[in-house]
Scaffold this motif. Sequence first.
Motif, PDB file in Angstrom:
ATOM      1  N   GLU A  69      -2.792  25.038 -52.916  1.00 28.42           N
ATOM      2  CA  GLU A  69      -1.970  25.181 -51.715  1.00 28.42           C
ATOM      3  C   GLU A  69      -1.000  26.355 -51.839  1.00 28.42           C
ATOM      4  O   GLU A  69      -0.745  27.067 -50.863  1.00 28.42           O
ATOM      5  N   ASP A  98       0.174  21.883 -54.601  1.00 27.40           N
ATOM      6  CA  ASP A  98      -0.536  22.164 -55.845  1.00 27.40           C
ATOM      7  C   ASP A  98      -0.862  23.652 -55.911  1.00 27.40           C
ATOM      8  O   ASP A  98      -0.508  24.435 -55.024  1.00 27.40           O
ATOM      9  N   ASP A 113       2.997  10.386 -58.733  1.00 24.54           N
ATOM     10  CA  ASP A 113       1.800  10.264 -57.895  1.00 24.54           C
ATOM     11  C   ASP A 113       2.150   9.816 -56.486  1.00 24.54           C
ATOM     12  O   ASP A 113       1.555  10.277 -55.504  1.00 24.54           O
ATOM     13  N   VAL A 128       5.849  16.035 -59.726  1.00 20.72           N
ATOM     14  CA  VAL A 128       6.287  14.855 -58.980  1.00 20.72           C
ATOM     15  C   VAL A 128       5.411  13.666 -59.342  1.00 20.72           C
ATOM     16  O   VAL A 128       4.284  13.819 -59.831  1.00 20.72           O
ATOM     17  N   ALA A 176       3.115  19.948 -57.325  1.00 17.76           N
ATOM     18  CA  ALA A 176       2.448  18.661 -57.500  1.00 17.76           C
ATOM     19  C   ALA A 176       2.554  18.138 -58.925  1.00 17.76           C
ATOM     20  O   ALA A 176       2.735  16.938 -59.149  1.00 17.76           O
ATOM     21  N   GLU A 177       2.454  19.021 -59.899  1.00 19.10           N
ATOM     22  CA  GLU A 177       2.471  18.571 -61.283  1.00 19.10           C
ATOM     23  C   GLU A 177       3.836  18.050 -61.716  1.00 19.10           C
ATOM     24  O   GLU A 177       3.959  17.387 -62.748  1.00 19.10           O
ATOM     25  N   ALA A 179       4.848  17.782 -52.140  1.00 15.34           N
ATOM     26  CA  ALA A 179       4.703  18.915 -53.058  1.00 15.34           C
ATOM     27  C   ALA A 179       3.433  19.702 -52.769  1.00 15.34           C
ATOM     28  O   ALA A 179       2.536  19.246 -52.055  1.00 15.34           O
ATOM     29  N   LYS A 184       4.572  10.591 -54.722  1.00 19.38           N
ATOM     30  CA  LYS A 184       5.290  11.610 -53.963  1.00 19.38           C
ATOM     31  C   LYS A 184       4.472  12.894 -53.799  1.00 19.38           C
ATOM     32  O   LYS A 184       5.023  13.943 -53.503  1.00 19.38           O
ATOM     33  N   ARG A 185       3.158  12.787 -53.972  1.00 18.30           N
ATOM     34  CA  ARG A 185       2.309  13.970 -53.876  1.00 18.30           C
ATOM     35  C   ARG A 185       2.461  14.670 -52.536  1.00 18.30           C
ATOM     36  O   ARG A 185       2.365  15.912 -52.449  1.00 18.30           O
ATOM     37  N   SER A 186       2.746  13.927 -51.473  1.00 16.59           N
ATOM     38  CA  SER A 186       2.799  14.537 -50.143  1.00 16.59           C
ATOM     39  C   SER A 186       3.986  15.477 -49.956  1.00 16.59           C
ATOM     40  O   SER A 186       4.007  16.265 -49.009  1.00 16.59           O
ATOM     41  N   ALA A 208       5.827  21.583 -47.333  1.00 15.84           N
ATOM     42  CA  ALA A 208       4.767  20.599 -47.581  1.00 15.84           C
ATOM     43  C   ALA A 208       4.568  19.670 -46.388  1.00 15.84           C
ATOM     44  O   ALA A 208       3.498  19.067 -46.240  1.00 15.84           O
TER      45      ALA A 208
END
Length: 348
Positions: A154, A151, A143, A141, A138-139, A149, A145-147, A109
Motif C-alpha cells: 500500500e 503495508d 492484528d 500494529v 502494518a508490521e 495501517a 488494528k490492521r485497518s 488508511a
Amino acid sequence: MTDVWDAHYADGNTFSPLSDTERALLAEHAPVPEGGGRALDVGCGTGELARCLAELGYVVDAVDFAPAALARAEAQPGAVAYHLLDIERGSLDVLSAAYDLITFRLSWAFVHDRTRVMNRLRERLRPGGAVCVITPVAEGVADGKRSIALDDDELGVLCAGWGSAERYDVGGLAFVVLRDPVTGPVVCGGKKRPTPHALTGAGVVVTDTAGRVLLGWSVRGVWELPGGKNEPGEGFLEAGVRELAEETGLRTEPGGARLLALLMDSTHGIPRLTGAVRVDAFSGEPAVTEPQLVNRWEWHEVADLPTLPQPLFTPSAHVIDTVWPGLLPGLPPVHRYPVAVDCPSDTA
C-alpha cells in the motif's frame, strides 16, 4: 461511518499526539515557501497538526467529516480555517485552488478511493509543493488494528506517480513526503500465472456452391465442423481461418470469413467459449490433413442435419444453430452473444 467517528470525538477520544520528531521533520522537509504558503490538513481531527502548520507560518485549511472533531478543534486557539467536508464524497469547492503542502496524519488508511482522492488533491498542489502522509505501518500494529495501517504494498501504491518519494520512520509511523507528481500513459501488466479455467476455440461453417455444409467424422465418434482451440494471442476469427486450413486444406478468400457470435456453455465442469465463424468464400478441396483427429470430411445437406444418425459435437451444433436458427431443436443450453455482422474481424 461518520456517526462512528463523531461519537469517537464527542466522547473525548483522540489519537496519538504529534511528536517532536514529526514536528522537526515537517519543519525540515516542508518549510513554508519564501513569501508565505498555504497548507491543507485532511482528516484533521481535533486540529493538532493543523495548528502546528499554522505555527510554522502556513495559512491553513483543515477538513474533517466529523462535526464533533471540528467543534473540539475550533475551541482551541490557532489561525486555522476549519471545514466540515467528506474528502471522498463532498465538493472540494470549499478548498483553495492551490496548496504548497497537503497533509494526512493517521487518516490515509481510512480513505477508500485513494487513487481518485490523491489525483484530485494533487491537482491543487503548487509546483514545488509536497504531500505528506503520516501513517501507522502494518508490521507495527496488532492484528486487530490492521485497518488503521498501511503495508509495504500500500505504501508502494501511495508513492507511485511521484518524481520524489521519501520515507522516514518515526516510532512505528511512516512519514512519507511526496513531490513532483508525474503522469504518463497507463501500462498494462499481468498477474501471476493463472490456473487454467476455460476452453476457447472456434467452429467454422463452410458451405459449397450447392449450399451443403462441411462436417468431419471425428476419431472421437462425432460429426464436427472444422475448428479448434485458439492459439495464444489469437482471435476467434483468426483461429477459425487457421484451423480450417490446417484440418481441411481449404483457404479462405480475403474478407471471406465472418465472426457471427460467441457461444458459452460448459463441459465436464469447465466453461467453454466458442466463436461461431462463417466462411463465405474459399479455395481448394477438403482433404484429411490431420488423420489423428478426423477420419474423413463430407459435404452434408443442411436439411439432413436434424436427423443425423450419428452424434453431432455439441459446440458444432451450437454454431450451426447460429447460422440456421431453429434447425436443430432441443440443443443443450448455451449463452449466445451475437457479433455485429458488418465487423470484418474480431481483432483490434
